[in-house]
Design an enzyme around this catalytic site. Structure first.
Site, PDB file in Angstrom:
ATOM      1  N   GLU A 240       0.894  -1.163   0.000  1.00 47.21           N
ATOM      2  CA  GLU A 240       0.000   0.000   0.000  1.00 47.21           C
ATOM      3  C   GLU A 240       0.925   1.204   0.000  1.00 47.21           C
ATOM      4  OE1 GLU A 240      -1.756   2.954   1.255  1.00 47.21           O
ATOM      5  OE2 GLU A 240      -2.431   1.913   3.070  1.00 47.21           O
TER       6      GLU A 240
ATOM      7  N   CYS B 159      -1.430   8.771   3.429  1.00 50.33           N
ATOM      8  CA  CYS B 159      -1.318   8.508   1.997  1.00 50.33           C
ATOM      9  C   CYS B 159      -2.627   8.840   1.307  1.00 50.33           C
ATOM     10  CB  CYS B 159      -0.916   7.069   1.747  1.00 50.33           C
ATOM     11  SG  CYS B 159      -2.062   5.932   2.474  1.00 50.33           S
TER      12      CYS B 159
HETATM   13  C1  UN1 Z   1      -1.665   5.607   4.952  1.00 44.24           C
HETATM   14  O1  UN1 Z   1      -1.683   6.795   5.236  1.00 44.24           O
HETATM   15  O2  UN1 Z   1      -0.587   4.998   4.817  1.00 44.24           O
HETATM   16  O3  UN1 Z   1      -8.229   6.312   4.957  1.00 44.24           O
HETATM   17  C2  UN1 Z   1      -2.893   4.791   4.722  1.00 44.24           C
HETATM   18  C3  UN1 Z   1      -7.274   6.795   5.564  1.00 44.24           C
HETATM   19  C4  UN1 Z   1      -6.228   5.886   6.123  1.00 44.24           C
HETATM   20  C5  UN1 Z   1      -4.988   5.957   5.289  1.00 44.24           C
HETATM   21  C6  UN1 Z   1      -3.959   4.998   5.719  1.00 44.24           C
HETATM   22  N1  UN1 Z   1      -6.715   4.540   6.214  1.00 44.24           N
HETATM   23  O4  UN1 Z   1      -7.143   7.997   5.722  1.00 44.24           O
END
Ligand code: UN1
Length: 486
Positions: free
Chosen positions: A245, A279
């Protein structure tokens, strides 16, 4: 009741704030070589030492890998133990909040959401322990921006499938990961099934090139995922899965029919909550030209109201960015834009700690952004009503596909845009962060990751083998040929 529990947890957390120092070290099933130790810093208060970490080194990885044994407990036992771990996480909420504030710079809003998410991951994967067989040893490499939730999510999924886990938390946040592993052990996960290896890149590299590793979960940058992929291809079995991810260049389109107050709230939350260190965060806002001036006026007003400061204060909206290196990179980006006359709005920031003020930068389009800036910086472009398909094409052309936001009151547009955009998570008339385990699984496409989505029904299945058992022959009661997928 929940509010009361939360208040009590905040009070307990206060006890940990002022003076407590945590210790982290490799937690291995055998006595293994260890590296040097270092203090762990608080990104908001540079004089505060949060604790000490003793690092793992490549030799620690080798010893841990030879001691690792897939988790022998039955699926039903694994369910009980993972749920028990969830209870322990909740029972230690105060300590979790204190660690998230001091080690990761998280605000209370973010800390509460993060504990909730970690517990949800444990319970969701605990309900999915049946089916398939363990792959063997699973390596989990997790980031500092969700040092409890993503760390726990990866580990819990790998354990739910019955694997032995070697987990490497991010260098910036080893302390909370250490406590999480201690709670998992206390809940009943054997040490041979879960070992933790706080370390730098060399530890990640040792995991990625250890031929006994049967699969890898990674959350972090796209570039690192590509290196991991190449190294795995060289050293691991061809079928060893990489569940990655990674990054994003996430956009939002606001057309002239959007409700301005709703759009501004969604923009502020998506771009600046967690100081933009998600992210999923909004990086590039496309506003239809006709409403751009008014919307930006409202947006800068809302930004001015954000309180940047020590996340220990309950009123804080924006904590620090994670470390000096992160701050330097973001500040250099803002300064470059300023030298080109493209900074629309920025604010002064507290001078202690690694703080960055929320900032708006003008761009001609997302194609002007060459990389993800992981902080509270929002890029803004405008478009004409007739250009919406061009905007969609530019967003897709980045190759990333994590989150996307749309603010509109035209039903056909929702249909058209959501079909045309390539992104794992598309959010309409709301913010574009804060996926929820179970009901809103999270993951990206293209340069943003491999899938399957975390917190979704397919995730744990990727952590196991699926064998086909074929039985033939005429032998007593088993005479009926049977095919069993498991
Ligand atoms: C990350 O920032 O690595 O939906 C992923 C969201 C979080 C993002 C996580 N689950 O904002």
């Amino acid at each position: 009741l929940r509010d009361r529990a939360q208040r009590e947890a905040v009070e307990t957390g206060r006890g940990f704030f002022a003076t407590h120092e945590w210790q982290a070290a490799p937690l291995t099933a055998v006595e293994a070589p260890q590296g040097p130790s270092d203090p762990v810093a608080n990104p908001a208060r540079l004089s505060d030492t949060v604790g000490q970490v003793r690092w793992a080194v490549p030799e620690t990885v080798a010893a841990a890998a030879s001691a690792a044994r897939p988790w022998q407990a039955s699926a039903a036992e694994r369910t009980v133990i993972l749920n028990r771990a969830a209870d322990l996480f909740e029972a230690n909420a105060g300590e979790v909040f204190a660690l998230l504030h001091r080690e990761a710079g998280k605000t209370m809003l973010d800390a509460v959401a993060e504990l909730r998410e970690a517990v949800d991951f444990l319970r969701y994967y605990a309900a999915r322990t049946e089916g398939g067989a363990a792959l063997g040893i699973f390596a989990c490499i997790s980031p500092w921006n969700f040092p409890l939730a993503i760390f726990t999510g990866q580990v819990a999924a790998a354990l739910a499938a019955g694997n032995a886990v070697l987990a490497k938390p991010a260098e910036q946040t080893p302390l909370i990961a250490h406590r999480a592993v201690e709670w998992l052990h206390e809940a009943g996960v054997p040490r041979t099934a879960l070992q933790s290896l706080p370390g730098a890149g060399e530890v990640g590299a040792a995991l990625t090139s250890n031929p006994t590793v049967g699969g890898m979960a990674f959350t972090g940058s796209t570039e690192t995922a590509q290196i991991i992929h190449r190294t795995m291809a060289k050293h691991l079995a061809p079928g060893a899965p990489l569940i990655a991810e990674t990054g994003g260049l996430n956009a939002m389109i606001v057309d002239s029919t959007a409700l301005p107050e709703q759009a501004v709230q969604a923009i502020v939350e998506s771009a600046f909550q967690s100081a933009g260190q998600r992210c999923s965060a909004l990086r590039c806002l496309y506003v239809q030209e006709d409403i751009a001036e008014d919307l930006l006026k409202m947006l800068t007003g809302a930004m001015e109201a954000l309180l940047v400061g020590d996340p220990w204060e309950l009123s804080c909206d924006l904590g620090p960015v994670i470390d000096a290196e992160a701050k330097a990179g973001i500040v250099a980006h803002i300064e470059q834009a300023a030298s080109e006359g493209r900074v629309i709005k920025t604010f002064p920031t507290p001078d202690r700690g690694h703080f960055v003020a929320p900032t708006l930068i003008r761009v001609s389009g997302i194609d002007q952004m060459t990389r993800e800036i992981f902080g509270p910086v929002l890029h803004v472009a405008t478009f004409k009503a007739t250009q919406i398909d061009k905007v969609i094409a530019a967003i897709n052309a980045t190759g990333y596909g994590l989150t996307f936001g749309l603010q509109t009151r035209i039903d056909d547009r929702v249909q058209h845009v959501s079909e045309a955009i390539h992104a794992g998570n598309i959010y309409v008339n709301r913010n574009q962060i804060g996926a929820i385990v179970g009901s809103q699984p999270f993951g990206g496409e293209g340069l943003s990751g491999t899938g399957p989505k975390a917190g979704g029904p397919l995730y744990v299945d990727r952590f196991r083998r699926h064998e086909t058992l074929l039985m033939g022959g005429a032998w007593g009661a088993q005479a009926d040929p049977a095919t069993v997928q498991r």
